[in-house]
Design an enzyme around this catalytic site. Structure first.
Site, PDB file in Angstrom:
ATOM      1  N   ASP A 196       8.419  -3.915 -14.335  1.00  0.00           N
ATOM      2  CA  ASP A 196       7.778  -3.094 -13.305  1.00  0.00           C
ATOM      3  C   ASP A 196       8.070  -1.618 -13.568  1.00  0.00           C
ATOM      4  OD1 ASP A 196       6.816  -1.906 -10.998  1.00  0.00           O
ATOM      5  OD2 ASP A 196       7.552  -3.491  -9.676  1.00  0.00           O
ATOM      6  N   SER A 232       6.353  -4.433  -2.371  1.00  0.00           N
ATOM      7  CA  SER A 232       5.956  -3.049  -2.607  1.00  0.00           C
ATOM      8  C   SER A 232       6.208  -2.238  -1.326  1.00  0.00           C
ATOM      9  CB  SER A 232       4.496  -3.004  -3.068  1.00  0.00           C
ATOM     10  OG  SER A 232       4.161  -1.748  -3.594  1.00  0.00           O
ATOM     11  N   TRP A 233       5.212  -1.510  -0.812  1.00  0.00           N
ATOM     12  CA  TRP A 233       5.415  -0.789   0.439  1.00  0.00           C
ATOM     13  C   TRP A 233       5.841  -1.733   1.559  1.00  0.00           C
ATOM     14  CZ3 TRP A 233       6.477   3.012   3.548  1.00  0.00           C
ATOM     15  CH2 TRP A 233       6.113   2.919   4.892  1.00  0.00           C
ATOM     16  N   GLY A 264       0.827  -1.203   0.000  1.00  0.00           N
ATOM     17  CA  GLY A 264       0.000   0.000   0.000  1.00  0.00           C
ATOM     18  C   GLY A 264       0.865   1.258   0.000  1.00  0.00           C
ATOM     19  N   HIS A 290       4.781  -5.147 -11.593  1.00  0.00           N
ATOM     20  CA  HIS A 290       4.529  -4.966 -10.166  1.00  0.00           C
ATOM     21  C   HIS A 290       3.450  -5.928  -9.650  1.00  0.00           C
ATOM     22  CE1 HIS A 290       5.431  -2.466  -6.690  1.00  0.00           C
ATOM     23  NE2 HIS A 290       4.142  -2.405  -6.408  1.00  0.00           N
TER      24      HIS A 290
END
Length: 327
Positions: free
Chosen positions: A279, A115-116, A43, A307
């Site tokens: 990505d 990701s985050w 996120g 991604h």
């Protein structure tokens, strides 16, 4: 590619009382006596999903998941404008992870995410290296301001029309120049401000405009769910965008480049970094830099993945998790 293990329900769950008015949802699945593994979602603000439970052998792993502050089943929810975002920072999330470890009686755990979640994993492991047994990351980010600038401005050279729509979503006085190379105007900061507007219509429109841009950046990827952002339920989307803009407009409260600079603190922790060559939202160079700075990391580049992942990326993730499973 489907997950290698069948659907599973938690054997335990609860709310971690952080002591400052936040309640963080957590759950544990698999073998209570198995090897502890913590799933750190992305996120920021996406919440954990049931599918992530299925990445681990439930007979050998104690699988722990949690919803980071303000999202999923944690409360207060960031879709509520009364939720105090000053209590939602990287430092708060790192403290929550450590408090959860103590609550559940975990000595050391494997960290898995992307990701985050990658940023949060790296920050936690550099702060508490003795509490981390291994790390598996799919989609490497460190949330440098340069990475955020690429995602919300630089990559616009591939999507000029869609970026114009993203830019048009903020007041004219805040837009800056209409060229990608013009660095005037901070769109992420303006969106963060819009997500705090008292008018629910303003917040909803800003969230929709943000999601449309994020989906555009992912639109060229050959695999994964389309409209990954825009198809979320309204409250989940409001929380996600509010939290993302809150974090990204502040550099995630991290010194620029600190996670790469301090990667030596991860020495002795085996890691597998899995990243898609396609990505566009998080280009491969960050994963490459991290692998060179982290002596015990192995970088796996997936040629057909972006991604959102692909069957080949998922296979590498499952293989890495199996590699670290107890025998």
């Amino acid at each position: 590619m489907t997950a290698p293990y069948p659907p599973i329900e938690p054997y335990d769950h609860g709310m971690l009382d952080t002591g400052d008015g936040n309640l963080v949802y957590w759950e544990a699945c698999g073998n209570p006596d198995g090897k502890p593994a913590l799933v750190v979602h992305g996120g920021p603000g996406s919440g954990c999903g049931t599918g992530q439970r299925r990445s681990f052998d439930p007979g050998r792993y104690r699988i722990i998941l949690f919803d980071q502050r303000g999202c999923g089943r944690s409360r207060p929810h960031a879709s509520d404008p009364a939720a105090d975002m000053s209590l939602n920072t990287t430092g708060h999330l790192l403290a929550d992870m450590e408090q959860l470890r103590v609550l559940l009686g975990v000595e050391r755990w494997l960290l898995f995410g992307g990701s985050w979640g990658s940023t949060l994993i790296l920050a936690y492991a550099q702060r508490h290296p003795d509490r981390v047994s291994e790390i598996v990351i799919a989609g490497v980010t460190t949330t440098r301001r340069s990475e955020t600038d690429w995602l919300y401005r630089g990559v616009a050279r591939f999507f000029p029309a869609e970026w114009e729509q993203f830019r048009a979503g903020v007041p004219a006085a805040d837009r800056g120049g209409n060229l990608v190379a013009d660095r005037s105007g901070d769109l992420v900061a303006v969106y963060a401000r819009l997500m705090e507007d008292p008018d629910p219509g303003v917040r909803a429109q800003a969230a929709a405009d943000w999601a449309a841009w994020e989906d555009a950046v992912l639109s060229l990827e050959p695999s994964g769910k389309p409209n990954l952002y825009g198809d979320r339920p309204p409250d989940a989307l409001l929380a996600l965008v509010r939290i993302c803009a809150h974090y990204f407009s502040r550099g995630a409260w991290l010194e620029e480049g600190a996670l790469l600079r301090d990667a030596g603190r991860l020495a002795g922790i085996p890691g597998v970094l899995i990243h898609g060559r396609l990505d566009l939202s998080s280009p491969l160079d960050t994963a490459w830099e991290l692998a060179r700075a982290w002596p015990d990391a192995r970088l796996v580049i997936i040629d057909d993945s972006g991604h959102k992942g692909s069957a080949a990326m998922h296979a590498e993730v499952y293989a890495a998790i199996r590699q670290f499973a107890p025998q």
